[in-house]
Enzyme design. Sequence first.
Site, PDB file in Angstrom:
ATOM      1  N   GLU A   1       0.811  -1.206   0.000  1.00 55.56           N
ATOM      2  CA  GLU A   1       0.000   0.000   0.000  1.00 55.56           C
ATOM      3  C   GLU A   1       0.853   1.268   0.000  1.00 55.56           C
ATOM      4  O   GLU A   1       2.005   1.256   0.455  1.00 55.56           O
ATOM      5  CB  GLU A   1      -0.933   0.016   1.227  1.00 55.56           C
TER       6      GLU A   1
ATOM      7  N   CYS B   1       3.319   8.748   1.418  1.00 58.39           N
ATOM      8  CA  CYS B   1       3.879   7.742   2.325  1.00 58.39           C
ATOM      9  C   CYS B   1       4.170   6.484   1.507  1.00 58.39           C
ATOM     10  O   CYS B   1       3.254   5.833   1.005  1.00 58.39           O
ATOM     11  CB  CYS B   1       2.876   7.456   3.437  1.00 58.39           C
TER      12      CYS B   1
ATOM     13  N   CYS C   1       6.370  -6.866   6.857  1.00 58.95           N
ATOM     14  CA  CYS C   1       7.358  -6.297   7.770  1.00 58.95           C
ATOM     15  C   CYS C   1       7.842  -7.387   8.708  1.00 58.95           C
ATOM     16  O   CYS C   1       7.112  -8.333   9.006  1.00 58.95           O
ATOM     17  CB  CYS C   1       6.753  -5.139   8.573  1.00 58.95           C
TER      18      CYS C   1
ATOM     19  N   CYS D   1       6.279  -4.730  15.637  1.00 60.27           N
ATOM     20  CA  CYS D   1       5.908  -3.708  16.624  1.00 60.27           C
ATOM     21  C   CYS D   1       4.449  -3.936  17.016  1.00 60.27           C
ATOM     22  O   CYS D   1       3.570  -4.021  16.153  1.00 60.27           O
ATOM     23  CB  CYS D   1       6.103  -2.310  16.048  1.00 60.27           C
TER      24      CYS D   1
ATOM     25  N   CYS E   1       1.417  -1.690  15.843  1.00 60.82           N
ATOM     26  CA  CYS E   1       1.347  -1.417  14.404  1.00 60.82           C
ATOM     27  C   CYS E   1       0.669  -2.570  13.673  1.00 60.82           C
ATOM     28  O   CYS E   1       1.078  -3.727  13.821  1.00 60.82           O
ATOM     29  CB  CYS E   1       2.753  -1.191  13.850  1.00 60.82           C
TER      30      CYS E   1
ATOM     31  N   CYS F   1      -1.352   6.417  10.439  1.00 63.30           N
ATOM     32  CA  CYS F   1      -0.087   5.857  10.902  1.00 63.30           C
ATOM     33  C   CYS F   1      -0.323   4.592  11.714  1.00 63.30           C
ATOM     34  O   CYS F   1      -1.117   4.585  12.659  1.00 63.30           O
ATOM     35  CB  CYS F   1       0.643   6.908  11.746  1.00 63.30           C
TER      36      CYS F   1
END
Length: 415
Positions: A122, A135, A142, A146, A149, A388
Amino acid sequence: MADTTLMTIPGQVDPVPVARDITPREDGRVDLMGVSRTRIREIFEEAGLDGRQAKLRSKQVYHWLYHRGVTDFDAMTDIAKTMRPWLSERFVIGRPNVVEAQHSSDGTRKWLLQTDDGHDFEMVFIPDADRGTLCVSSQVGCTLNCTFCHTGTMRLVRNLTPGEIVGQVMLARDALGEWPKGVMDGLDDAEDAGHYTSDGRLLTNIVMMGMGEPLYNFDHVRDALNLVMDGDGLALSKRRITLSTSGVIPAMERCGEEIGVNLAVSLHAVTKEVRDEIVPLNKKYGLEDLLQACADYPGASNARRITFEYVMLKDKNDSDEDAHELVRLLKQFDLPAKVNLIPFNPWPGAGYECSTPERIKSFSDIVFEGGISAPVRTPRGRDIDAACGQLKTTAEKKSRAQRGREAAAAQTASQ
């Protein structure tokens, strides 16, 4: 079904980079997106052009590709008509494939994109009164895990290539209609292709804050950003580009020296215990070592401050004591710093709540009183999961049939 196997890597081990820098195509043509001028010349020579022809054609194609945003060789008006079919048979100038595009009520736009080998990722565009920020993602998935997230709940599939990274910028300019107009007939060996500036444009800034850890895909990110910053190409100033890292210390100095863009660090906590929980990479690269690496970052100064991102989690990292400790740490390392306070953006299954507005204000006031700027970021794109920490490919949340029904309904509604 995507034909690239998952990178089976736990969060605390450095990912092994994927060697390829161009995603193979089924039709056998080479995608020139993300390829440097020097490499284009080499590819043309390998395809049969002599050195002089390869030099001229690489300069022409590079100009049309990055400066003008052209994707059709037939539109390159200064290249001989007899040469254009030769180029079209062997090469292509691609873009990421758009699976879905969404618009938020606040103007934020999110694209679900797909690589040529079938993997989804994305990108997000955030318009403001005085700037427009794209962004950009650097990986499919990933590896950092985290806990606050949503992207961190995905498995890492692979690194994006330079073409797939810079292609996001190209696609955004396509969507915004922001390519220079006109033609540049007569380009030859002695001619300078000129420079493009972002003045008056909607897309003015880039942040490497999308899916993935940019410094775990360092070479490809560097090569893509060098194309973005090239004055004869996309020509975006390095001062308008920010790279965000969770703290991959060994690559931070290289980032400053070889890329030279602004640095943002996902800090999010001021104690080892809390940061170990919410940013597990802290178990490998500790808090004080990270702050020292920030202090050593090439080019950091009061004019180019390092941004520390700090997500506000209720009863986890948002106390007045945490705020005072944040000020102490930044002053201890004499850091030219700005703190971005980010209200936590919820997602299904998240184990945290956002701090209250009163708690966030108190935290911000303490940091400001300590002499450090600490603005509160206004959440954008929450209604389309574009804020975010919310990015996680829509493909994991919707079936293809569901997306098809939604597209058909939208088309019917617009008629």
